[in-house]
Design a protein around this motif. Structure first.
Motif, PDB file in Angstrom:
ATOM      1  N   GLY A  63       0.810  -1.209   0.000  1.00 25.98           N
ATOM      2  CA  GLY A  63       0.000   0.000   0.000  1.00 25.98           C
ATOM      3  C   GLY A  63       0.846   1.264   0.000  1.00 25.98           C
ATOM      4  N   GLU A  64       2.154   1.104  -0.143  1.00 25.36           N
ATOM      5  CA  GLU A  64       3.072   2.246  -0.128  1.00 25.36           C
ATOM      6  C   GLU A  64       3.235   2.808  -1.539  1.00 25.36           C
ATOM      7  N   SER A  65       3.195   4.121  -1.650  1.00 27.74           N
ATOM      8  CA  SER A  65       3.504   4.761  -2.927  1.00 27.74           C
ATOM      9  C   SER A  65       4.900   5.371  -2.887  1.00 27.74           C
ATOM     10  N   GLU A  66       5.459   5.515  -1.710  1.00 26.02           N
ATOM     11  CA  GLU A  66       6.821   5.992  -1.532  1.00 26.02           C
ATOM     12  C   GLU A  66       7.621   4.850  -0.914  1.00 26.02           C
ATOM     13  N   PHE A  67       8.922   4.796  -1.223  1.00 26.93           N
ATOM     14  CA  PHE A  67       9.710   3.658  -0.760  1.00 26.93           C
ATOM     15  C   PHE A  67      11.188   3.997  -0.757  1.00 26.93           C
ATOM     16  N   GLU A  68      11.935   3.173  -0.094  1.00 23.61           N
ATOM     17  CA  GLU A  68      13.391   3.120  -0.187  1.00 23.61           C
ATOM     18  C   GLU A  68      13.711   1.759  -0.788  1.00 23.61           C
ATOM     19  N   TRP A  69      14.758   1.678  -1.594  1.00 29.01           N
ATOM     20  CA  TRP A  69      15.082   0.412  -2.260  1.00 29.01           C
ATOM     21  C   TRP A  69      15.292  -0.714  -1.259  1.00 29.01           C
ATOM     22  N   TYR A  70      15.876  -0.441  -0.096  1.00 33.71           N
ATOM     23  CA  TYR A  70      16.110  -1.514   0.878  1.00 33.71           C
ATOM     24  C   TYR A  70      14.806  -2.075   1.426  1.00 33.71           C
ATOM     25  N   TRP A  71      13.723  -1.291   1.423  1.00 35.16           N
ATOM     26  CA  TRP A  71      12.423  -1.826   1.841  1.00 35.16           C
ATOM     27  C   TRP A  71      12.005  -2.952   0.903  1.00 35.16           C
ATOM     28  N   ILE A  72      12.226  -2.735  -0.385  1.00 36.91           N
ATOM     29  CA  ILE A  72      11.824  -3.724  -1.384  1.00 36.91           C
ATOM     30  C   ILE A  72      12.704  -4.964  -1.278  1.00 36.91           C
ATOM     31  N   THR A  73      13.994  -4.768  -1.063  1.00 34.89           N
ATOM     32  CA  THR A  73      14.898  -5.906  -0.873  1.00 34.89           C
ATOM     33  C   THR A  73      14.464  -6.729   0.344  1.00 34.89           C
ATOM     34  N   ASP A  74      14.139  -6.078   1.450  1.00 33.62           N
ATOM     35  CA  ASP A  74      13.673  -6.789   2.650  1.00 33.62           C
ATOM     36  C   ASP A  74      12.358  -7.509   2.385  1.00 33.62           C
ATOM     37  N   TRP A  75      11.438  -6.855   1.672  1.00 28.77           N
ATOM     38  CA  TRP A  75      10.141  -7.457   1.351  1.00 28.77           C
ATOM     39  C   TRP A  75      10.330  -8.706   0.489  1.00 28.77           C
ATOM     40  N   LEU A  76      11.192  -8.604  -0.520  1.00 26.74           N
ATOM     41  CA  LEU A  76      11.485  -9.765  -1.371  1.00 26.74           C
ATOM     42  C   LEU A  76      12.055 -10.905  -0.544  1.00 26.74           C
ATOM     43  N   SER A  77      12.994 -10.595   0.321  1.00 32.67           N
ATOM     44  CA  SER A  77      13.634 -11.612   1.145  1.00 32.67           C
ATOM     45  C   SER A  77      12.613 -12.298   2.046  1.00 32.67           C
ATOM     46  N   ASP A  78      11.731 -11.507   2.642  1.00 34.34           N
ATOM     47  CA  ASP A  78      10.736 -12.065   3.567  1.00 34.34           C
ATOM     48  C   ASP A  78       9.694 -12.927   2.866  1.00 34.34           C
ATOM     49  N   PHE A  79       9.261 -12.525   1.677  1.00 31.75           N
ATOM     50  CA  PHE A  79       8.126 -13.200   1.052  1.00 31.75           C
ATOM     51  C   PHE A  79       8.453 -14.099  -0.128  1.00 31.75           C
ATOM     52  N   PHE A  80       9.635 -13.966  -0.714  1.00 30.49           N
ATOM     53  CA  PHE A  80       9.915 -14.723  -1.927  1.00 30.49           C
ATOM     54  C   PHE A  80      11.164 -15.587  -1.860  1.00 30.49           C
TER      55      PHE A  80
END
Length: 121
Positions: A63-80
């Motif tokens: 639900g985020e429209s703003e982000f930092e690249w490390y948030w996406i890296t952490d999200w990928l690691s956690d879920f994929f």
């Protein structure tokens, strides 16, 4: 705050590098070209279509429209990365960034663009 945002998917006229994964975007490949203004600063970025799909899925999921690249890296690691085969003891000792992992990238490969396909007459 995001003041404006534009996105297109041109075909590369020369080689580029994806801002997120660092992999090559080869001449002739489609990629995502994004420009905008965030907190008074103009930005432009080039993303391979896999990373664009990752970014879009992150936005839908979080639900985020703003982000930092490390948030996406952490999200990928956690879920994929749950079924990672690269580490000797599972995902916790894998030294590969999830955005560069072939298993993760396969999950986000772009589907063929059928929206612009011409139907057979």
């Amino acid at each position: 705050m995001l003041e404006f945002y534009n996105q297109s998917k041109p075909k590369a006229r020369k080689d580029h590098v994806c801002e997120f994964c660092g992999q090559a975007i080869r001449k002739g490949e489609k990629y995502s070209y994004e420009t905008g203004k965030y907190e008074g600063e103009i930005f432009a970025r080039k993303l391979c279509l896999v990373c664009k799909n990752i970014l879009d899925e992150f936005g839908r999921d979080s639900g985020e429209s703003e982000f930092e690249w490390y948030w996406i890296t952490d999200w990928l690691s956690d879920f994929f990365c749950y079924d990672c085969e690269h580490g000797t003891k599972g995902k916790d000792d894998c030294e590969m960034q999830p955005q560069n992992c072939p298993l993760t990238r396969k999950k986000f490969e772009p589907k063929e663009d059928t929206q612009n396909a011409n139907p057979a007459n």
